[in-house]
Design a protein around this motif. Structure first.
Motif, PDB file in Angstrom:
ATOM      1  N   GLN A 304       1.103  -1.207   0.270  1.00 22.41           N
ATOM      2  CA  GLN A 304      -0.319  -0.475   0.298  1.00 22.41           C
ATOM      3  C   GLN A 304       1.047   1.213  -0.200  1.00 22.41           C
ATOM      4  O   GLN A 304       0.510   2.400  -0.363  1.00 22.41           O
ATOM      5  N   GLY A 305       1.842   1.517   0.527  1.00 27.87           N
ATOM      6  CA  GLY A 305       3.023   2.395   0.799  1.00 27.87           C
ATOM      7  C   GLY A 305       3.544   2.984  -0.492  1.00 27.87           C
ATOM      8  O   GLY A 305       3.197   3.715  -0.764  1.00 27.87           O
ATOM      9  N   LEU A 306       3.354   1.511  -1.300  1.00 25.48           N
ATOM     10  CA  LEU A 306       4.475   1.462  -2.873  1.00 25.48           C
ATOM     11  C   LEU A 306       3.051   2.499  -3.632  1.00 25.48           C
ATOM     12  O   LEU A 306       3.331   2.702  -4.900  1.00 25.48           O
ATOM     13  N   THR A 307       2.579   2.444  -3.210  1.00 28.12           N
ATOM     14  CA  THR A 307       0.722   2.973  -3.984  1.00 28.12           C
ATOM     15  C   THR A 307       0.563   4.204  -3.824  1.00 28.12           C
ATOM     16  O   THR A 307      -0.927   5.162  -4.128  1.00 28.12           O
ATOM     17  N   GLY A 308       1.279   4.946  -2.409  1.00 29.70           N
ATOM     18  CA  GLY A 308       1.194   6.209  -2.060  1.00 29.70           C
ATOM     19  C   GLY A 308      -0.080   6.502  -1.321  1.00 29.70           C
ATOM     20  O   GLY A 308      -0.877   6.951  -1.004  1.00 29.70           O
ATOM     21  N   PHE A 309      -0.069   5.259  -0.426  1.00 29.04           N
ATOM     22  CA  PHE A 309      -1.024   4.619   0.890  1.00 29.04           C
ATOM     23  C   PHE A 309      -2.729   5.470   0.013  1.00 29.04           C
ATOM     24  O   PHE A 309      -3.074   5.736   0.773  1.00 29.04           O
ATOM     25  N   ASN A 310      -3.027   5.088  -0.930  1.00 30.01           N
ATOM     26  CA  ASN A 310      -4.140   5.132  -1.485  1.00 30.01           C
ATOM     27  C   ASN A 310      -4.996   4.091  -1.000  1.00 30.01           C
ATOM     28  O   ASN A 310      -6.655   4.402  -1.755  1.00 30.01           O
ATOM     29  N   HIS A 387     -13.903   3.650   5.451  1.00 28.34           N
ATOM     30  CA  HIS A 387     -12.707   4.326   4.852  1.00 28.34           C
ATOM     31  C   HIS A 387     -13.426   4.623   3.737  1.00 28.34           C
ATOM     32  O   HIS A 387     -14.015   4.510   3.103  1.00 28.34           O
ATOM     33  N   LYS A 388     -13.174   6.245   2.944  1.00 27.90           N
ATOM     34  CA  LYS A 388     -13.523   6.795   2.142  1.00 27.90           C
ATOM     35  C   LYS A 388     -12.324   6.535   1.192  1.00 27.90           C
ATOM     36  O   LYS A 388     -10.350   6.311   2.083  1.00 27.90           O
ATOM     37  N   GLU A 389     -12.711   6.884  -0.065  1.00 27.08           N
ATOM     38  CA  GLU A 389     -11.240   6.440  -1.194  1.00 27.08           C
ATOM     39  C   GLU A 389      -9.941   8.116  -0.907  1.00 27.08           C
ATOM     40  O   GLU A 389      -9.164   8.021  -1.154  1.00 27.08           O
ATOM     41  N   SER A 390     -10.544   9.380   0.032  1.00 27.79           N
ATOM     42  CA  SER A 390     -10.061  10.506   0.060  1.00 27.79           C
ATOM     43  C   SER A 390     -10.550  11.059   1.107  1.00 27.79           C
ATOM     44  O   SER A 390     -11.254  11.317   1.198  1.00 27.79           O
ATOM     45  N   ASP A 391     -10.035  12.336   1.691  1.00 34.16           N
ATOM     46  CA  ASP A 391     -10.765  13.101   2.721  1.00 34.16           C
ATOM     47  C   ASP A 391     -12.269  13.912   1.564  1.00 34.16           C
ATOM     48  O   ASP A 391     -12.179  14.942   2.932  1.00 34.16           O
ATOM     49  N   ASP A 392     -11.560  13.796   0.769  1.00 38.94           N
ATOM     50  CA  ASP A 392     -13.270  15.142   0.180  1.00 38.94           C
ATOM     51  C   ASP A 392     -14.381  14.208   0.503  1.00 38.94           C
ATOM     52  O   ASP A 392     -14.577  13.249   0.072  1.00 38.94           O
ATOM     53  N   HIS A 393     -15.042  15.431   1.092  1.00 42.64           N
ATOM     54  CA  HIS A 393     -17.165  14.739   1.379  1.00 42.64           C
ATOM     55  C   HIS A 393     -17.741  14.099   0.302  1.00 42.64           C
ATOM     56  O   HIS A 393     -18.420  14.481   0.478  1.00 42.64           O
ATOM     57  N   SER A 396     -21.154  11.208  -3.523  1.00 38.55           N
ATOM     58  CA  SER A 396     -21.939  10.429  -4.647  1.00 38.55           C
ATOM     59  C   SER A 396     -21.215   9.411  -5.731  1.00 38.55           C
ATOM     60  O   SER A 396     -21.582   8.976  -6.753  1.00 38.55           O
ATOM     61  N   ALA A 397     -19.937   9.848  -5.359  1.00 32.46           N
ATOM     62  CA  ALA A 397     -19.018   8.186  -5.859  1.00 32.46           C
ATOM     63  C   ALA A 397     -19.019   7.389  -5.836  1.00 32.46           C
ATOM     64  O   ALA A 397     -19.141   6.968  -4.834  1.00 32.46           O
ATOM     65  N   PRO A 398     -18.766   5.770  -6.060  1.00 31.06           N
ATOM     66  CA  PRO A 398     -18.150   4.893  -5.940  1.00 31.06           C
ATOM     67  C   PRO A 398     -16.672   4.795  -4.263  1.00 31.06           C
ATOM     68  O   PRO A 398     -15.912   5.253  -5.181  1.00 31.06           O
ATOM     69  N   ASN A 399     -17.813   4.248  -3.543  1.00 27.49           N
ATOM     70  CA  ASN A 399     -16.839   4.258  -2.643  1.00 27.49           C
ATOM     71  C   ASN A 399     -16.266   3.230  -3.268  1.00 27.49           C
ATOM     72  O   ASN A 399     -16.879   1.486  -2.579  1.00 27.49           O
ATOM     73  N   TYR A 400     -15.340   2.934  -2.830  1.00 26.49           N
ATOM     74  CA  TYR A 400     -13.777   1.347  -3.433  1.00 26.49           C
ATOM     75  C   TYR A 400     -13.097   1.307  -2.008  1.00 26.49           C
ATOM     76  O   TYR A 400     -12.648   0.029  -1.964  1.00 26.49           O
ATOM     77  N   GLN A 401     -13.224   1.599  -1.246  1.00 24.40           N
ATOM     78  CA  GLN A 401     -12.615   1.144   0.384  1.00 24.40           C
ATOM     79  C   GLN A 401     -13.488   0.522   1.713  1.00 24.40           C
ATOM     80  O   GLN A 401     -12.805   0.698   2.108  1.00 24.40           O
ATOM     81  N   ASN A 402     -14.743   1.293   1.319  1.00 23.81           N
ATOM     82  CA  ASN A 402     -15.207   0.929   2.540  1.00 23.81           C
ATOM     83  C   ASN A 402     -15.544  -0.749   2.346  1.00 23.81           C
ATOM     84  O   ASN A 402     -15.639  -1.307   1.869  1.00 23.81           O
TER      85      ASN A 402
END
Length: 590
Positions: A304-310, A387-393, A396-402
């Motif tokens: 995950q670190g190699l992908t930028g902790f995304n 969890h969310k994709e980013s800190d942006d609230h 309405s976008a697909p959530n790939y991390q929850n």
């Protein structure tokens, strides 16, 4: 709307699959961790008849066969006959076909009817037992989609269907298909299929992967040795948006999005039959296929670190201890996010985003009416699974991390900031009859009820935030992450309590002439749901207020926040619902 063309196409495909593609119809038991083989397996594990099985389920046919042969050779007479019945059902015939019907009614006379007008199971070995294929097919006629079913809180539908426009009056006509292909033997194997999964020592509702979740595409690899086992799984999931999850009324309104994936692996050490200790690690991600998470020997957190902790990585541990004959103690602790710096300094009032389970089981070593008694505690702390994709609230976008798959939790069937106590007594008064007596308590609270002021201010000053306390309610805000330095687990003033009690009776009888079987089912649950609207999706505590002045003062904001909180408390406090669920079912396979 009903489409005759659509219906005819489905009917033709169903017949084609059943009668012309038998080599490609893959396993019931190997494609279904809810098969009642696994119900009996939990008893045999507690009895000590089988030990140190792989964490990833369902199992391939060679391992199922090995388990049954071991029980037949070691078990008391009653359990031996039960295992022989399973063996005959699963390995006596390659193909069985039949039908199913079940009905549920509540005290308010709400009704549910499920009919599988065509059901088929297939189990078969190929190439000198190195390749096994198995599966199940159902063509359902039902008046309720899975999220509309008349089932108690905290349980999930067992039908794997996707809604489309095939509807005749009040009835949906929907196919369900589960499959698995396994290559290898009972010690080294690879499974690929479309099926439900289960991961960890708990068979019924696990916090890592639970059989209550909708089926998904899966690849599982297991390498077993006498003292250790390596498990690896890769799941293809369906993403949803947080707004859809929070606000949708029914499953038909949910939009699914591709390219959501879940990878999990564990290393289990079992130096003795009575002890197993495991390290488990997983990652939830999407929007791309990441080959690094498919490598068999790797560390997901470092990848995950190699992908930028995304992405969203988890880690934890599992254990099983059998301290005495008939006793079994299981545990899982699964970390979504921890405050490492505070923990190493022994500052315990910090961020603990955990899902955990602890279970104690007792199964008498000699057969009698009591099969097993078990107690299970499950917890999901605030913001775990969210969890969310980013800190942006952007909800309405697909959530790939929850931790959602097709709108259902891939893990425990609980919202964050919840726990559950379950006591189950399994009895077998007759060899063919099982009677389970069940009692449970579920507690849930909305973490926002005692939120810090800077986040409350953010919620009422800006549109778009979800504050309903569900999996859709993440901690990320433009003011930072909420509750980043503490864990208010069920410390809120307003708690939802769900009390449940009831029984399940199942009678299984062989059909001697054809080699098939019949199943009769009867169930009852009483449920008292107190402060029920605390857990209602879309029931936000705080939301953007257009009534505020253009340049509100701090006093204006605090008055608005207090007003919204009080209105929420007035809505949910004292709301109660009492339900009685009566269900009956019948299956016939020949």
């Amino acid at each position: 709307m009903f489409s005759m063309k659509n219906f005819l196409i489905k009917g033709f495909l169903s017949v084609f699959l059943l009668f012309f593609c038998l080599p490609f119809i893959f396993a019931q038991v190997s494609a279904d961790p809810n098969d009642y083989f696994y119900t009996d397996l939990s008893v045999w594990e507690a009895m000590g008849l089988v030990n140190n099985l792989p964490a990833a389920r369902p199992y391939p046919m060679p391992l199922v066969e090995e388990i049954l042969e071991e029980v037949i050779n070691k078990a008391p007479e009653r359990e031996r006959r039960v295992a022989q019945a399973h063996y005959k059902r699963l390995f006596g015939k390659s193909f069985t076909v039949g039908g199913k019907i079940s009905a549920t009614v509540t005290e308010d006379m709400d009704k549910q009817l499920d009919i599988s007008i065509v059901s088929a199971d297939f189990n078969h070995y190929l190439f000198k037992e190195l390749l096994s294929i198995s599966g199940s097919f159902d063509l359902w006629v039902t008046n309720n989609l899975p999220d509309e079913e008349l089932i108690p809180v905290g349980t999930a539908s067992l039908k794997d269907v996707v809604a489309d426009n095939s509807k005749v009056g009040p009835f949906w006509i929907l196919p369900s298909f589960n499959s698995s292909v396994a290559l290898g033997n009972s010690n080294y194997y690879l499974i690929a299929g479309l099926m439900r999964g289960s991961f960890g020592p708990f068979h019924e509702d696990g916090v890592i992967v639970s059989p209550t979740a909708t089926h998904s595409g899966q690849f599982s690899f297991v390498f077993r040795r006498p003292k250790w086992t390596f498990n690896s799984g890769f799941y293809g999931l369906s993403a949803t948006t947080d707004n859809d999850y929070s606000n949708s009324v029914d499953m038909y309104d949910l939009n699914y999005y591709p390219e959501k994936f879940f990878s999990v692996h564990s290393l289990d050490f079992h130096p003795f039959d009575w002890l197993s200790v495991s390290f488990v690690e997983s990652v939830m991600y999407g929007g791309r296929i990441e080959p690094m998470y498919m490598l068999p020997l790797t560390v997901y957190f470092l990848n995950q670190g190699l992908t930028g902790f995304n992405d969203n990585s988890f880690m934890g541990g599992m254990f099983t201890v059998k301290p005495a004959a008939g006793w079994k103690i299981d545990g899982v602790l699964y970390a979504d996010d921890l405050s490492f710096n505070d923990i190493v300094r022994f500052q315990w009032d910090t961020k603990w985003r955990l899902a955990g389970q602890l279970g104690v089981s007792y199964a008498p070593s000699r057969g009698n009416i009591l099969s097993m008694i078990s107690f299970n505690y499950t917890m999901v702390t605030p913001y775990t699974y969210t969890h969310k994709e980013s800190d942006d609230h952007n909800y309405s976008a697909p959530n790939y991390q929850n931790y959602l798959h097709a709108g259902t939790s891939l893990g425990a069937a609980l919202e964050p900031n919840s726990d559950r106590f379950t006591l189950r007594v399994k009895t077998r008064p007759l060899e063919c009859v099982d009677v389970d007596i069940v009692g449970s308590l579920i507690r849930h609270a909305n973490v926002n009820e005692d939120m810090e002021w800077k986040f409350i201010k953010e919620y009422i000053s800006n549109p778009g935030y979800i504050t309903d306390g569900t999996i859709a309610n993440s901690s990320s805000t433009d003011a930072g992450h909420a509750r980043f330095y503490d864990t208010p687990f069920l410390t809120q003033d307003t708690i939802q309590y769900v009390w449940q009690a009831g029984f399940d009776v199942v009678c299984r009888l062989p059909v001697l002439k054809s080699g098939g079987y019949m199943v009769f089912k009867l169930g009852y649950r009483f449920e008292a749901n107190l402060n029920k609207d605390v857990g209602k999706r879309g029931n936000n505590i705080y939301s953007y207020s257009e009534s505020l002045p253009e340049t509100p003062t701090e006093s204006d904001l605090k008055n608005e926040a207090e007003s919204q909180l009080q209105k929420w408390r007035d809505r949910v406090s004292g709301t109660a619902e009492f339900n009685n669920y009566i269900s009956a079912g019948f299956e016939y396979f020949y």
